[in-house]
Enzyme design. Structure first.
Site, PDB file in Angstrom:
ATOM      1  N   TYR A 155       0.848  -1.210   0.000  1.00  0.00           N
ATOM      2  CA  TYR A 155       0.000   0.000   0.000  1.00  0.00           C
ATOM      3  C   TYR A 155       0.884   1.262   0.000  1.00  0.00           C
ATOM      4  CZ  TYR A 155      -4.337   2.615   0.761  1.00  0.00           C
ATOM      5  OH  TYR A 155      -5.412   3.459   0.629  1.00  0.00           O
ATOM      6  N   LYS A 162      -2.976   8.352   3.150  1.00  0.00           N
ATOM      7  CA  LYS A 162      -4.206   8.192   3.951  1.00  0.00           C
ATOM      8  C   LYS A 162      -4.002   8.688   5.380  1.00  0.00           C
ATOM      9  CE  LYS A 162      -7.101   6.305   0.903  1.00  0.00           C
ATOM     10  NZ  LYS A 162      -8.154   7.148   0.281  1.00  0.00           N
TER      11      LYS A 162
HETATM   12  P1  NAD Z   1     -12.779   3.472  -7.814  1.00  0.00           P
HETATM   13  O1  NAD Z   1     -11.698   3.267  -8.808  1.00  0.00           O
HETATM   14  O2  NAD Z   1     -14.127   2.999  -8.151  1.00  0.00           O
HETATM   15  O3  NAD Z   1     -12.850   5.012  -7.405  1.00  0.00           O
HETATM   16  C1  NAD Z   1     -11.723   5.872  -7.383  1.00  0.00           C
HETATM   17  C2  NAD Z   1     -12.151   7.149  -8.067  1.00  0.00           C
HETATM   18  O4  NAD Z   1     -11.119   8.137  -8.004  1.00  0.00           O
HETATM   19  C3  NAD Z   1     -12.475   6.953  -9.550  1.00  0.00           C
HETATM   20  O5  NAD Z   1     -13.801   7.350  -9.809  1.00  0.00           O
HETATM   21  C4  NAD Z   1     -11.512   7.886 -10.240  1.00  0.00           C
HETATM   22  O6  NAD Z   1     -12.060   8.486 -11.393  1.00  0.00           O
HETATM   23  C5  NAD Z   1     -11.279   8.921  -9.153  1.00  0.00           C
HETATM   24  N1  NAD Z   1     -10.088   9.739  -9.431  1.00  0.00           N
HETATM   25  C6  NAD Z   1      -8.792   9.342  -9.563  1.00  0.00           C
HETATM   26  N2  NAD Z   1      -8.022  10.394  -9.910  1.00  0.00           N
HETATM   27  C7  NAD Z   1      -8.860  11.483  -9.967  1.00  0.00           C
HETATM   28  C8  NAD Z   1      -8.673  12.846 -10.285  1.00  0.00           C
HETATM   29  N3  NAD Z   1      -7.471  13.351 -10.608  1.00  0.00           N
HETATM   30  N4  NAD Z   1      -9.754  13.682 -10.256  1.00  0.00           N
HETATM   31  C9  NAD Z   1     -10.978  13.182  -9.935  1.00  0.00           C
HETATM   32  N5  NAD Z   1     -11.223  11.894  -9.633  1.00  0.00           N
HETATM   33  C10 NAD Z   1     -10.168  11.059  -9.659  1.00  0.00           C
HETATM   34  O7  NAD Z   1     -12.227   2.799  -6.464  1.00  0.00           O
HETATM   35  P2  NAD Z   1     -12.781   2.774  -4.962  1.00  0.00           P
HETATM   36  O8  NAD Z   1     -12.112   1.620  -4.339  1.00  0.00           O
HETATM   37  O9  NAD Z   1     -14.251   2.886  -4.948  1.00  0.00           O
HETATM   38  O10 NAD Z   1     -12.128   4.098  -4.336  1.00  0.00           O
HETATM   39  C11 NAD Z   1     -12.866   5.117  -3.695  1.00  0.00           C
HETATM   40  C12 NAD Z   1     -12.175   5.543  -2.404  1.00  0.00           C
HETATM   41  O11 NAD Z   1     -12.243   4.466  -1.475  1.00  0.00           O
HETATM   42  C13 NAD Z   1     -10.700   5.893  -2.541  1.00  0.00           C
HETATM   43  O12 NAD Z   1     -10.402   7.012  -1.718  1.00  0.00           O
HETATM   44  C14 NAD Z   1     -10.005   4.665  -1.987  1.00  0.00           C
HETATM   45  O13 NAD Z   1      -8.729   4.977  -1.484  1.00  0.00           O
HETATM   46  C15 NAD Z   1     -10.971   4.296  -0.890  1.00  0.00           C
HETATM   47  N6  NAD Z   1     -10.867   2.946  -0.342  1.00  0.00           N
HETATM   48  C16 NAD Z   1     -10.927   1.862  -1.177  1.00  0.00           C
HETATM   49  C17 NAD Z   1     -10.869   0.578  -0.637  1.00  0.00           C
HETATM   50  C18 NAD Z   1     -10.897  -0.646  -1.536  1.00  0.00           C
HETATM   51  O14 NAD Z   1     -10.423  -1.722  -1.086  1.00  0.00           O
HETATM   52  N7  NAD Z   1     -11.430  -0.575  -2.740  1.00  0.00           N
HETATM   53  C19 NAD Z   1     -10.756   0.410   0.754  1.00  0.00           C
HETATM   54  C20 NAD Z   1     -10.706   1.539   1.582  1.00  0.00           C
HETATM   55  C21 NAD Z   1     -10.763   2.797   1.012  1.00  0.00           C
HETATM   56  O1  0WE Z   2      -7.081   3.008  -1.507  1.00  0.00           O
HETATM   57  C1  0WE Z   2      -7.129   1.998  -2.184  1.00  0.00           C
HETATM   58  C2  0WE Z   2      -6.843   2.077  -3.666  1.00  0.00           C
HETATM   59  C3  0WE Z   2      -5.753   3.077  -3.942  1.00  0.00           C
HETATM   60  C4  0WE Z   2      -5.223   3.134  -5.347  1.00  0.00           C
HETATM   61  C5  0WE Z   2      -5.224   2.068  -6.226  1.00  0.00           C
HETATM   62  C6  0WE Z   2      -4.671   2.217  -7.492  1.00  0.00           C
HETATM   63  C7  0WE Z   2      -4.572   1.078  -8.477  1.00  0.00           C
HETATM   64  C8  0WE Z   2      -4.464   1.541  -9.900  1.00  0.00           C
HETATM   65  C9  0WE Z   2      -4.655   4.322  -5.745  1.00  0.00           C
HETATM   66  N1  0WE Z   2      -4.103   4.481  -6.961  1.00  0.00           N
HETATM   67  C10 0WE Z   2      -4.113   3.454  -7.843  1.00  0.00           C
HETATM   68  N2  0WE Z   2      -3.527   3.653  -9.064  1.00  0.00           N
HETATM   69  C11 0WE Z   2      -3.614   2.745 -10.068  1.00  0.00           C
HETATM   70  O2  0WE Z   2      -3.022   2.952 -11.159  1.00  0.00           O
HETATM   71  N3  0WE Z   2      -7.407   0.800  -1.579  1.00  0.00           N
HETATM   72  C12 0WE Z   2      -7.583   0.770  -0.139  1.00  0.00           C
HETATM   73  C13 0WE Z   2      -7.468  -0.484  -2.294  1.00  0.00           C
HETATM   74  C14 0WE Z   2      -6.121  -1.118  -2.186  1.00  0.00           C
HETATM   75  O3  0WE Z   2      -5.109  -0.735  -2.990  1.00  0.00           O
HETATM   76  C15 0WE Z   2      -3.992  -1.455  -2.623  1.00  0.00           C
HETATM   77  C16 0WE Z   2      -4.314  -2.309  -1.563  1.00  0.00           C
HETATM   78  C17 0WE Z   2      -5.678  -2.087  -1.265  1.00  0.00           C
HETATM   79  C18 0WE Z   2      -6.471  -2.728  -0.197  1.00  0.00           C
HETATM   80  C19 0WE Z   2      -2.694  -1.417  -3.133  1.00  0.00           C
HETATM   81  C20 0WE Z   2      -1.723  -2.258  -2.594  1.00  0.00           C
HETATM   82  C21 0WE Z   2      -2.045  -3.098  -1.541  1.00  0.00           C
HETATM   83  C22 0WE Z   2      -3.340  -3.149  -1.007  1.00  0.00           C
END
Ligand code: NAD
Ligand code: 0WE
Length: 258
Positions: A155, A162
């Protein structure tokens, strides 16, 4: 009457129907909120518009959070169409993919800067522009991950980002509290979304997470949506500056065998 009848919610970070933002949007819509969505790039616009339409709105605007002028234009449009609003969902994060692998120490100055700009500063920049339009009783919710508090393999720079996002939530809650606007974060367990696809070993991560978590399962977009509904509504009227875990209890477990 729904919990959010008469409230307007801006949703930033919807990419597709796997997005956490989609789980949140459905939960807010079901309780009567009127929605506006943002997207970045034409490819995502094609995905977001039909999803927005299915929740009864055509109010869909471009906003790359890296751009101050995009942010200015977004809130000019919101002022024009809505005047004021009540709920802001920030579900945006980005780091370069090659930073989410191997040692944290391999991070570059540029990679660090991008992750911090898109994933951390954006919340503050958006709130700065939105503040004059947010009603008393308003609620702002962002998304975080436990990799901010303890080392989560791969991560890396996102964990550092974060941690800064969570600190921002506390400072922003302090700034906006006197205006009766609350700022909180949901710390979600891992969920398969676009941002999680292509992460090496994500499937194994989900499996071991569900084996350790007290509830013995993974977290869903609906789980997060329901907590976002609580935070967006008056049910959480005295909660601000908090990081609420929606992780099936995972973060409380230290070491576990079998
Ligand atoms: P997702 O890919 O569906 O959403 C991420 C969004 O970020 C996308 O809609 C993308 O267009 C937007 N984004 C990226 N760069 C941008 C920019 N320059 N301007 C505007 N928008 C931009 O993935 P998700 O997992 O739903 O992520 C949403 C949030 O949840 C993030 O903050 C992520 O860190 C957090 N999160 C995700 C997880 C997981 O496991 N998926 C867990 C905890 C927290
Ligand atoms: O916050 C996140 C996603 C963050 C994220 C993921 C990507 C993948 C594609 C931010 N930037 C990018 N850029 C890309 O090009 N999570 C909490 C989901 C997540 O992401 C990980 C995790 C987990 C969980 C990345 C490494 C290890 C664990």
């Amino acid at each position: 009457m729904g919990l959010l009848t008469g409230k307007r919610a801006l949703i930033m970070g919807l990419a597709n129907d796997n997005s956490i933002a989609w789980g949140i949007s459905k939960a807010l819509h079901a309780e009567g909120a009127e929605l506006c969505f943002t997207f970045v790039g034409e490819a995502l616009e094609k995905r977001v518009r039909p999803l927005a339409a299915s929740l009864g709105t055509t109010f869909v605007e471009p906003c790359d959070v890296a751009s101050d002028s995009d942010i200015t234009n977004l809130f000019a449009r919101i002022k024009e169409v809505w005047g004021t609003f009540d709920i802001l969902i920030h579900a945006v994060a980005f780091a370069k993919k090659d930073e989410l692998n191997g040692d944290y120490l391999n991070v570059t100055r540029e990679g660090f800067h991008i992750a911090m700009d898109i994933s951390v500063y954006s919340l503050t920049g958006i709130i700065k522009a939105a503040r004059p339009l947010i009603n008393s009783g308003g609620s702002i919710v962002t998304l975080t991950y436990h990799g901010s508090q303890q080392v989560a393999q791969n991560y890396n720079v996102m964990g550092v980002a974060k941690a800064a996002l969570e600190a921002s939530v506390r400072y922003l809650a302090s700034d906006l509290g006197p205006q009766n606007i609350r700022v909180n974060a949901i710390s979600a367990g891992p969920i398969r979304t676009l941002a999680a696809s292509g992460i090496a070993g994500f499937k194994d991560l989900l499996k071991s997470f569900a084996g350790v978590a007290p509830l013995r399962r993974n977290v869903t977009q609906e789980d997060v949506g329901n907590t976002a509904l609580f935070l967006a509504s008056d049910l959480s009227s005295a909660t601000t500056g908090e990081i609420i875990y929606v992780d099936a209890g995972f973060r409380n477990i230290s070491i576990k065998t079998e």
